[in-house]
Enzyme design. Structure first.
Site, PDB file in Angstrom:
ATOM      1  N   ARG A  73       1.875  -1.708   5.852  1.00  0.00           N
ATOM      2  CA  ARG A  73       2.843  -2.333   4.915  1.00  0.00           C
ATOM      3  C   ARG A  73       3.287  -3.718   5.401  1.00  0.00           C
ATOM      4  O   ARG A  73       2.545  -4.638   5.355  1.00  0.00           O
ATOM      5  CB  ARG A  73       4.070  -1.427   4.697  1.00  0.00           C
ATOM      6  CG  ARG A  73       3.762   0.049   4.443  1.00  0.00           C
ATOM      7  CD  ARG A  73       3.100   0.320   3.134  1.00  0.00           C
ATOM      8  NE  ARG A  73       3.081   1.740   2.804  1.00  0.00           N
ATOM      9  CZ  ARG A  73       2.204   2.302   1.983  1.00  0.00           C
ATOM     10  NH1 ARG A  73       1.274   1.577   1.397  1.00  0.00           N
ATOM     11  NH2 ARG A  73       2.262   3.589   1.723  1.00  0.00           N
ATOM     12  N   LYS A 154     -12.142  -3.784   0.372  1.00  0.00           N
ATOM     13  CA  LYS A 154     -11.659  -2.486  -0.095  1.00  0.00           C
ATOM     14  C   LYS A 154     -11.675  -2.430  -1.610  1.00  0.00           C
ATOM     15  O   LYS A 154     -11.089  -3.281  -2.281  1.00  0.00           O
ATOM     16  CB  LYS A 154     -10.231  -2.264   0.415  1.00  0.00           C
ATOM     17  CG  LYS A 154      -9.542  -1.006  -0.125  1.00  0.00           C
ATOM     18  CD  LYS A 154      -9.993   0.238   0.600  1.00  0.00           C
ATOM     19  CE  LYS A 154      -9.417   1.533   0.032  1.00  0.00           C
ATOM     20  NZ  LYS A 154      -8.097   1.892   0.520  1.00  0.00           N
ATOM     21  N   ASP A 310      -5.261   7.612   7.167  1.00  0.00           N
ATOM     22  CA  ASP A 310      -4.667   7.138   5.908  1.00  0.00           C
ATOM     23  C   ASP A 310      -3.137   7.171   6.002  1.00  0.00           C
ATOM     24  O   ASP A 310      -2.452   7.606   5.065  1.00  0.00           O
ATOM     25  CB  ASP A 310      -5.178   7.938   4.695  1.00  0.00           C
ATOM     26  CG  ASP A 310      -4.863   7.219   3.378  1.00  0.00           C
ATOM     27  OD1 ASP A 310      -4.381   6.066   3.419  1.00  0.00           O
ATOM     28  OD2 ASP A 310      -5.096   7.817   2.312  1.00  0.00           O
ATOM     29  N   HIS A 314       6.123   5.954   3.025  1.00  0.00           N
ATOM     30  CA  HIS A 314       7.065   5.576   1.960  1.00  0.00           C
ATOM     31  C   HIS A 314       8.435   6.047   2.412  1.00  0.00           C
ATOM     32  O   HIS A 314       8.547   6.846   3.351  1.00  0.00           O
ATOM     33  CB  HIS A 314       6.698   6.281   0.650  1.00  0.00           C
ATOM     34  CG  HIS A 314       5.357   5.899   0.110  1.00  0.00           C
ATOM     35  ND1 HIS A 314       5.107   4.705  -0.522  1.00  0.00           N
ATOM     36  CD2 HIS A 314       4.165   6.560   0.124  1.00  0.00           C
ATOM     37  CE1 HIS A 314       3.830   4.646  -0.887  1.00  0.00           C
ATOM     38  NE2 HIS A 314       3.226   5.755  -0.490  1.00  0.00           N
TER      39      HIS A 314
END
Ligand code: DOR
Ligand code: ZN
Ligand code: ZN
Length: 448
Positions: A73, A154, A310, A314
């Site tokens: 992030r 990606k 992965d 959040h």
């Protein structure tokens, strides 16, 4: 010598004494000397003085782990994770190198944006970080992103990061061609957008998972394999969830294909979604138990190329929204290694396979030739593992900002005791000892 490869003069030397050293597929008892950030010597006995010594009796020395799929992030998403918190989580999990995904704010969709991210990261990271770049329509920009150091292009099939009409095969062919021309692999999130149900009211996470069935993956994998056959570029399939995907990719022996599995898809099934709701919500979603069992077996048998976490943090506030509005993703950097070491201790996964899936293979797949193996001349990235140490997954103790996990409460045996990045100890026995800046930004094709 290029400016990038100049040594930092102040790097202290480190001597690790009396470890079980995992070197080229077997363990030897001995010592490791790291000087100027590189492994200088591995020998039965080393008696030169060093600035720092670690007595590693009873610990296993492994090459530092490489996670080719994380979402750190930062930038405008620092409230979810920033470079320091994300790489602290990596250090605690034994990952000395991570490759960051481009779905950020702003997205990593140009050479300039990649360089901005890299500049910001360089002052704030505790482990080594490289960047993947988003698939874009402009071929020249793909080249520029390669020059800026991108490790892959990606392609996120459910909803492209940059505006691209991925319903059209020609658009995808263009992305594959651009990547091939820039000598970059394409990393793919393989879920076919047309197979994802977007209608009807979704009341539970179980129903939400039901909107993204395995057929979406099968369709996407076969479509990409068909197009790859025409173009011949390298393709890496991220987080595949079906044993049939592994065999489709693996059977494609023309080369250039690889597959990735995650700890969550190999260890958890959709039963967890029913029990845990948002804590077990990620995409692709968890699958039925019999599918998960076979996926684990494929991985343990060596048919998947790598394990990646992965890591997709959040905030809990975002995750607790009603199912249709809850963002998918779970943190994974701090749980992968204890969980997989537990599988080794239970006899379900060989140690050799673990090192290959979490270090040697991801390093070689993404061109990190000086990483992924403990040998003289390699980068000073390594971990010391305690195979006996028992623990419990406790998200309150995560260094990640995302303090939740579907593995909460799982009992583990086997732990990362010490993490060493570029020759300095960045994590030791529950504490972060490194400083922002201990890690380096990696540029594809350039030795750090
Ligand atoms: O669960 C997921 N979270 N899957 C993705 O593909 C994206 C990721 C995220 O960025 O949060
Ligand atoms: Zn994905
Ligand atoms: Zn992802």
């Amino acid at each position: 010598m290029s400016p990038e490869s100049e040594e930092t003069p102040s790097l202290p030397s480190l001597l690790i004494r009396d470890a079980h050293i995992w070197t080229e597929n077997r363990t030897i008892r001995g010592s490791i000397l790291i000087e100027k950030g590189r492994i200088q010597r591995i020998a039965r006995k080393i008696s030169v003085p060093a600035d720092e010594e670690i007595l590693a009796q009873g610990l296993v020395a492994l090459p530092g782990l490489v996670d080719a799929h994380v979402h750190l992030r930062d930038m405008r998403l620092v409230y979810k994770e920033d470079f320091t918190s994300g790489t602290s989580a990596a250090a605690a999990g034994g990952f000395t190198t991570v490759l960051d995904m481009p779905n950020t704010l702003p997205p990593t969709d140009s050479g300039q944006r990649l360089l901005e991210k890299a500049r910001r990261a360089s002052k704030n990271i505790l482990v080594n970080v490289g960047f993947h770049a988003a698939a874009v329509g402009d071929r020249a920009e793909v080249k520029t992103m390669k020059m800026a150091g991108a490790f892959s292009i990606k392609l996120y099939l459910p909803k492209p990061i940059a505006p691209l009409d991925i319903g059209d095969d020609l658009t995808i062919v263009e992305v594959l061609k651009a990547a091939r021309q820039a000598s970059l692999p394409v990393t793919i999130h393989a879920e076919d957008s047309a197979q994802i149900e977007r209608t009807g009211e979704i009341r539970t996470f179980k129903e939400l998972v039901g909107t993204r069935l395995g057929k979406a993956e099968t369709r996407a994998v076969s479509r990409i394999l068909r197009l790859q056959k025409q173009i011949g570029c390298r393709i890496h399939f991220c987080h595949v969830t079906l044993p049939s995907s592994i065999s489709m990719i693996g059977n494609w022996r023309s080369g250039g294909l690889s597959s990735e599995v995650t700890p969550h898809h190999t260890l958890l099934s959709e039963d967890s979604v029913e029990k845990l709701g948002w804590k077990a919500w990620m995409v692709p979603p968890l699958r039925p138990r019999h599918v998960r069992n076979r996926l684990f077996s494929e991985m343990a048998a060596g048919n998947a190329t790598i394990i990646a976490t992965d890591h997709a943090p959040h905030t809990i506030k975002e995750k607790r929204r009603p199912p249709a509005k809850s963002p998918p993703g779970i943190p994974g950097l701090e749980t992968a290694m204890p969980l997989m070491l537990t599988m080794v201790n239970k006899g379900k996964l060989s140690f050799r396979r673990l090192v290959s899936l979490l270090s040697t293979s991801p390093a070689s797949l993404f061109g990190l030739g000086s990483k992924g193996r403990l040998r003289e001349g390699a980068d000073g990235d390594m971990i010391l593992v305690d195979m006996k140490k028992k623990g419990e997954i406790d998200p309150d103790k995560f260094f990640s900002k995302a303090h939740y996990s579907p593995f909460e409460g799982w009992k583990t045996q086997g732990a990362v005791h010490i993490t060493i990045v570029n020759g300095s100890v960045v994590y030791s026995n529950g504490e972060i000892t490194g400083k922002p800046g201990s890690g380096r930004v990696l540029r594809n094709g350039i030795r750090g």
